[in-house]
Design a protein around this motif. Sequence first.
Motif, PDB file in Angstrom:
ATOM      1  N   ALA A 247      33.839   2.303  54.891  1.00  0.00           N
ATOM      2  CA  ALA A 247      35.020   3.034  54.432  1.00  0.00           C
ATOM      3  C   ALA A 247      34.664   4.186  53.496  1.00  0.00           C
ATOM      4  N   LEU A 248      33.477   4.121  52.881  1.00  0.00           N
ATOM      5  CA  LEU A 248      33.098   5.156  51.923  1.00  0.00           C
ATOM      6  C   LEU A 248      33.017   6.548  52.548  1.00  0.00           C
ATOM      7  N   PRO A 249      32.269   6.726  53.651  1.00  0.00           N
ATOM      8  CA  PRO A 249      32.235   8.073  54.230  1.00  0.00           C
ATOM      9  C   PRO A 249      33.589   8.545  54.737  1.00  0.00           C
ATOM     10  N   LEU A 250      34.428   7.609  55.201  1.00  0.00           N
ATOM     11  CA  LEU A 250      35.773   7.996  55.619  1.00  0.00           C
ATOM     12  C   LEU A 250      36.593   8.472  54.419  1.00  0.00           C
ATOM     13  N   SER A 251      36.491   7.754  53.303  1.00  0.00           N
ATOM     14  CA  SER A 251      37.196   8.172  52.090  1.00  0.00           C
ATOM     15  C   SER A 251      36.669   9.509  51.586  1.00  0.00           C
ATOM     16  N   ASP A 252      35.353   9.682  51.650  1.00  0.00           N
ATOM     17  CA  ASP A 252      34.751  10.942  51.223  1.00  0.00           C
ATOM     18  C   ASP A 252      35.247  12.100  52.078  1.00  0.00           C
ATOM     19  N   ALA A 253      35.376  11.868  53.377  1.00  0.00           N
ATOM     20  CA  ALA A 253      35.847  12.931  54.274  1.00  0.00           C
ATOM     21  C   ALA A 253      37.285  13.321  53.947  1.00  0.00           C
ATOM     22  N   LEU A 254      38.136  12.315  53.672  1.00  0.00           N
ATOM     23  CA  LEU A 254      39.528  12.607  53.326  1.00  0.00           C
ATOM     24  C   LEU A 254      39.621  13.344  51.996  1.00  0.00           C
ATOM     25  N   ALA A 255      38.761  12.959  51.046  1.00  0.00           N
ATOM     26  CA  ALA A 255      38.782  13.585  49.723  1.00  0.00           C
ATOM     27  C   ALA A 255      37.966  14.872  49.678  1.00  0.00           C
ATOM     28  N   ARG A 256      37.258  15.184  50.767  1.00  0.00           N
ATOM     29  CA  ARG A 256      36.427  16.395  50.859  1.00  0.00           C
ATOM     30  C   ARG A 256      35.416  16.459  49.724  1.00  0.00           C
ATOM     31  N   ARG A 257      34.639  15.408  49.611  1.00  0.00           N
ATOM     32  CA  ARG A 257      33.616  15.351  48.572  1.00  0.00           C
ATOM     33  C   ARG A 257      32.377  14.680  49.108  1.00  0.00           C
ATOM     34  N   MET A 258      31.279  14.883  48.388  1.00  0.00           N
ATOM     35  CA  MET A 258      30.016  14.241  48.742  1.00  0.00           C
ATOM     36  C   MET A 258      29.870  12.952  47.936  1.00  0.00           C
ATOM     37  N   PRO A 259      29.281  11.896  48.526  1.00  0.00           N
ATOM     38  CA  PRO A 259      29.092  10.653  47.770  1.00  0.00           C
ATOM     39  C   PRO A 259      28.111  10.842  46.623  1.00  0.00           C
ATOM     40  N   GLY A 260      28.408  10.198  45.506  1.00  0.00           N
ATOM     41  CA  GLY A 260      27.532  10.276  44.350  1.00  0.00           C
ATOM     42  C   GLY A 260      26.391   9.279  44.438  1.00  0.00           C
ATOM     43  N   ARG A 261      25.412   9.433  43.536  1.00  0.00           N
ATOM     44  CA  ARG A 261      24.252   8.546  43.552  1.00  0.00           C
ATOM     45  C   ARG A 261      24.656   7.105  43.261  1.00  0.00           C
ATOM     46  N   GLY A 262      25.578   6.916  42.311  1.00  0.00           N
ATOM     47  CA  GLY A 262      26.016   5.558  42.000  1.00  0.00           C
ATOM     48  C   GLY A 262      26.687   4.888  43.186  1.00  0.00           C
ATOM     49  N   GLU A 263      27.446   5.653  43.943  1.00  0.00           N
ATOM     50  CA  GLU A 263      28.116   5.129  45.124  1.00  0.00           C
ATOM     51  C   GLU A 263      27.109   4.662  46.167  1.00  0.00           C
ATOM     52  N   VAL A 264      26.072   5.483  46.387  1.00  0.00           N
ATOM     53  CA  VAL A 264      25.045   5.134  47.371  1.00  0.00           C
ATOM     54  C   VAL A 264      24.267   3.900  46.930  1.00  0.00           C
ATOM     55  N   LEU A 265      23.917   3.841  45.642  1.00  0.00           N
ATOM     56  CA  LEU A 265      23.163   2.693  45.135  1.00  0.00           C
ATOM     57  C   LEU A 265      23.986   1.409  45.233  1.00  0.00           C
ATOM     58  N   ALA A 266      25.277   1.504  44.934  1.00  0.00           N
ATOM     59  CA  ALA A 266      26.130   0.323  45.028  1.00  0.00           C
ATOM     60  C   ALA A 266      26.240  -0.156  46.473  1.00  0.00           C
ATOM     61  N   ALA A 267      26.354   0.790  47.409  1.00  0.00           N
ATOM     62  CA  ALA A 267      26.422   0.427  48.824  1.00  0.00           C
ATOM     63  C   ALA A 267      25.126  -0.243  49.273  1.00  0.00           C
ATOM     64  N   LEU A 268      23.999   0.272  48.816  1.00  0.00           N
ATOM     65  CA  LEU A 268      22.711  -0.331  49.172  1.00  0.00           C
ATOM     66  C   LEU A 268      22.588  -1.742  48.589  1.00  0.00           C
ATOM     67  N   ALA A 269      23.163  -1.958  47.400  1.00  0.00           N
ATOM     68  CA  ALA A 269      23.131  -3.296  46.793  1.00  0.00           C
ATOM     69  C   ALA A 269      23.904  -4.289  47.642  1.00  0.00           C
ATOM     70  N   VAL A 270      25.072  -3.880  48.144  1.00  0.00           N
ATOM     71  CA  VAL A 270      25.861  -4.763  49.013  1.00  0.00           C
ATOM     72  C   VAL A 270      25.089  -5.069  50.289  1.00  0.00           C
ATOM     73  N   LEU A 271      24.499  -4.042  50.890  1.00  0.00           N
ATOM     74  CA  LEU A 271      23.758  -4.230  52.134  1.00  0.00           C
ATOM     75  C   LEU A 271      22.555  -5.142  51.927  1.00  0.00           C
ATOM     76  N   ALA A 272      21.814  -4.925  50.831  1.00  0.00           N
ATOM     77  CA  ALA A 272      20.646  -5.769  50.542  1.00  0.00           C
ATOM     78  C   ALA A 272      21.071  -7.203  50.255  1.00  0.00           C
ATOM     79  N   GLY A 273      22.155  -7.365  49.490  1.00  0.00           N
ATOM     80  CA  GLY A 273      22.634  -8.705  49.177  1.00  0.00           C
ATOM     81  C   GLY A 273      23.104  -9.449  50.411  1.00  0.00           C
ATOM     82  N   LEU A 274      23.798  -8.749  51.295  1.00  0.00           N
ATOM     83  CA  LEU A 274      24.270  -9.375  52.527  1.00  0.00           C
ATOM     84  C   LEU A 274      23.098  -9.825  53.393  1.00  0.00           C
ATOM     85  N   THR A 275      22.115  -8.950  53.541  1.00  0.00           N
ATOM     86  CA  THR A 275      20.946  -9.298  54.356  1.00  0.00           C
ATOM     87  C   THR A 275      20.210 -10.498  53.771  1.00  0.00           C
ATOM     88  N   LEU A 276      20.012 -10.472  52.464  1.00  0.00           N
ATOM     89  CA  LEU A 276      19.302 -11.574  51.805  1.00  0.00           C
ATOM     90  C   LEU A 276      20.059 -12.882  51.960  1.00  0.00           C
TER      91      LEU A 276
END
Length: 297
Positions: free
Chosen positions: A88-117
């Motif tokens: 949903a993040l890139p979809l929200s970013d597209a609607l808001a016409r903005r680029m994702p921030g570093r904190g957003e990317v790191l948080a997404a990677l944390a969810v992905l890593a946690g899910l995989t683990l």
Amino acid sequence: MRADVWLALASAACFALSTVAQHRAAVDSSDEAAGTSPLRLVVRLARSPLWLVGLVAAVAALVLQALALSRGALVVVQPILLLGLLLALPLSDALARRMPGRGEVLAALAVLAGLTLFVVAADPDRGVPVARQGHLLVTAGGWTALALLAALLGETVLRQRKALLLGLSGGALIGVSSALLKQVVGLLGRGPLEALLDPAFAGVVLTGVAGLIATQAGYAAGHLSASQPAHSIAEPAVASAIGATAFAEHLAVGALPLAGQVAGALLMVAGVIAIAAVVPDLHPDERTRSGAQRGAV
């Protein structure tokens, strides 16, 4: 990759589209819907084309989820649906016409890593395709009662925590609906009529509708950061709890697997909370400010 994982990923993508569309529609109507009941809010939202797009996406997600549950365990399928939050993040970013921030990317990677683990460490079995009716209804009924209590508290004595409590309620109710859906899918093997006449089918509809109402009310009650983390965590947690108790979906045991499961779950929770904290919300006053800034440019 296993079929249940592919189907769960496709379901997560549809849920992402549904979440973004319905949240934007709920926020757009929040001023007009101020003070209205959750049921009236949903009736008002049903007039919005954007909300209806989200509803179609939600139905597609539900069908794909049912197919995934017919091939896998709740404790695998439901956490994978957390990826819908990331999608949903890139979809929200597209609607808001903005680029994702570093904190957003790191948080997404944390969810992905946690899910995989978590999934790798848990190594769950599929359990039984059909739970004992009495056991399932008692378990599902208990979680449903807690979810409705959270919604009642949010609408009455704890209105300052309304968005949080409605997020918890909506997520828990949809988690119950997912568990009951697994029962219905399992019963289809015995015949469509038996599946449709089983109390679990009515439970899927009732808890699903109640979860939808609570979720939309949570969206309209405040910032997404108040309701979305609670919703995203409650849904897989409740579904997995019912899977472990009613459907006998056993997780791997031992010091190392348990450590991996706990670490993975904590990473997912921290990532979900961080995402809601760092992603700008589509709140009316923020939209007004951003619109004024664009007009000034």
